[in-house]
Design an enzyme around this catalytic site. Structure first.
Site, PDB file in Angstrom:
ATOM      1  CB  SER A  62     -10.741  10.315  -9.027  1.00  0.00           C
ATOM      2  OG  SER A  62     -11.424  11.439  -9.536  1.00  0.00           O
ATOM      3  CG  HIS A  63     -11.387  14.787  -6.854  1.00  0.00           C
ATOM      4  ND1 HIS A  63     -11.558  14.480  -8.179  1.00  0.00           N
ATOM      5  CD2 HIS A  63     -10.256  15.543  -6.791  1.00  0.00           C
ATOM      6  CE1 HIS A  63     -10.597  15.054  -8.892  1.00  0.00           C
ATOM      7  NE2 HIS A  63      -9.800  15.695  -8.080  1.00  0.00           N
ATOM      8  CD  GLU A 117     -10.656  10.668 -15.312  1.00  0.00           C
ATOM      9  OE1 GLU A 117     -11.358  10.007 -16.094  1.00  0.00           O
ATOM     10  OE2 GLU A 117     -10.366  11.873 -15.479  1.00  0.00           O
TER      11      GLU A 117
END
Lengths: 343, 343
Positions: free
Chosen positions: B45-46, B187
């Site tokens: 997610s990053h 998320e």
């Protein structure tokens, strides 16, 4: 007979108990203030209930009731230190506070380290004392090993309170102060005394299994709040307010005391931050902007932390503090027997 | 075709995309480092997922890809400031870091304030950069209003990450970095893209009712972790890393952007603390004592935070980073179309 006392009258009585038990004037005064403040604010688990633990800790020789705290201002640094010299944290904190406040106003932020103290109270008295200087603050300390880390089975962390305050002009500050366990140990004690089961998710037993039995919980471990996140914050507090300040961690406190029935001996870390210094050169007044945030929280029906406590305080200041028969009987016992009232 | 790249090769490709999109060298370099670090550490997610958001924010004119951050060291204070001048937080942080570290080593603690920046990454890159100097650190920033305060019904707080680091000699530091919402917004986005329902307790819908539908959650509000305690920490972050540093709070960020699909524009607060200074004159080596605590946590089967991330890092450094077909296709699209690849 149930009895109603003014806040000042209760404080005088508690102070008298501590003096009678052999504590010196600064220890007895500071302690009676925080215990009375707990009772006044409707925090039963930090009110007169705590007197017994204080006396027990004194009698066990684990705290020095005649200690004179010692200040080390270290003027070239952002760290202000007070050594409690084996006494309670409260008079040590009071000694360091004006130096902390001046330092934070000069440098923008500063830390007060309290070492070698017994800490048994809530942290919001410290928080409110710092916000009274127009400063924001974070306060934390270890406790004794009663909480299992997330994913673990045995007590290791303390209930490690984490507290924060933001000053509000002309009204009570924004304050939170909570255990990083799901519940404070005092709450489990109160359930045990009342013979009530614990809510689910508070604790595990000695085998690491979930339990709602307060006795089993006290023999097992409490759980951190918020799963691995609360566990991480509890660990941070062991590191910053134990290891980093050269004082005991929660497992070391338990080793030192050999019991969780005595008030814990360790250190405490208080950070103070100056909104004026931080906001210098930027647009907007930080205090006015904070009020917009609080209004938005309350505007959707959510509460600010400590609202119930401030309401209890206003009521106690207007109407006095009412203690139950058994609480009054206990005060009288402490007044007549001193340290002989406790095991 | 799935493809495996070395960490350096991926970073060069991401940097190339940002340069092609018109960013200057320091912005592109700092951003490609943190995005590649996310992918390397298994934080999807990053990772490269974030490139699209960066390009979209650039194209919307909400971040300045050619900004030159400006340092204000203010040597008589514990506060170091960097104005990102409308660019990304990462090059601003990198500019301020050495001054922050020197200040914390001299005074015992210091703060780095980053203002007027776009922050879209995890906080652990900042945390690890500070611990590399042998300092402990706390890092926090607002986000945009997507989280309802405990007891509330509507988005007000951000996912407001809270991160902490403690240096460990000769090994990866102790690091946690988490959203003060139950889940990170990224998320929820990933669940939406995958068409998967959310776990219970993550979010409420636009009417304030619990939901497991990612679309309904994105239209409603996320919930803070740990109930009122997490909500209080999220509020603290609005106050310290928004209001106190004279920068936007999460509701103000949302007003400014008019969208949660762009990277948020606000400030960031980094506190650095020197264990050597704090522990001076006390017994025991803080770094050795911290290791005892970590051993005790792991000794009962609990994990330290970031362990999975450090394991992914070791694997990526040894074996490279494998991207899926669609990830590679997206990189190629960005490489050929630049800002025209995004809406």
């Amino acid at each position: 007979m149930e009895q109603t006392l003014t806040v000042d009258a209760l404080r005088d009585r508690v102070e008298g108990i501590f003096r009678h038990a052999g504590m010196n004037a600064i220890q007895a005064a500071a302690l009676s203030r925080v215990i009375t403040a707990g009772e006044r604010d409707g925090c039963k688990s930090h009110g007169v209930y705590r007197i017994e633990g204080v006396l027990r800790t004194l009698k066990a020789g684990k705290v020095l009731g005649t200690a004179e705290p010692e200040l080390d201002g270290g003027s070239d640094s952002a760290i202000v230190r007070v050594n409690a010299r084996g006494g309670f944290s409260n008079p040590a904190f009071e000694l360091g506070l004006p130096v902390l406040a001046a330092r934070a106003k000069r440098l923008g932020l500063a830390a007060l380290v309290v070492n070698d103290c017994t800490h048994f109270a809530a942290l919001w008295p410290e928080v409110e004392a710092v916000t009274d200087h127009g400063l924001a603050t974070m306060v934390m300390c270890p406790s004794y090993a009663t909480v299992a880390p997330a994913g673990g089975k045995r007590p290791l962390l303390g209930t490690n309170p984490f507290a924060f305050g933001w000053p509000r002009t002309g009204r009570a500050p924004y304050v939170f102060d909570f255990a990083t366990s799901v519940a404070a140990r005092g709450e489990i004690e109160l359930h045990r005394r009342a013979g009530k089961p614990l809510p689910k998710g508070w604790a595990i037993d000695a085998e690491g299994q979930p339990t709602t039995d307060p006795e089993a919980a006290l023999a097992g471990a409490m759980l951190p709040f918020g799963g691995h996140k609360g566990s991480a914050i509890g660990t941070m507090i062991e590191l910053l307010a134990g290891v980093m300040i050269g004082d005991l961690t929660s497992p070391e406190v338990l080793d030192f005391l050999g019991s969780t029935t005595l008030a814990p001996f360790h250190g405490e870390l208080i950070l103070a931050l100056s909104p004026e210094k931080f906001t210098a050169g930027r647009e907007g007044d930080p205090f006015a902007r904070a009020e917009l945030l609080f209004e938005a929280i309350q505007g959707q029906g959510a509460r600010l932390p400590s609202q119930r406590r401030f309401a209890a305080r206003a009521k106690a200041e207007a109407e006095g503090i009412t203690l139950s028969d058994s609480e009054i009987a206990q005060l009288e016992r402490f007044e007549s027997l001193g340290l002989n009232a406790v095991a």
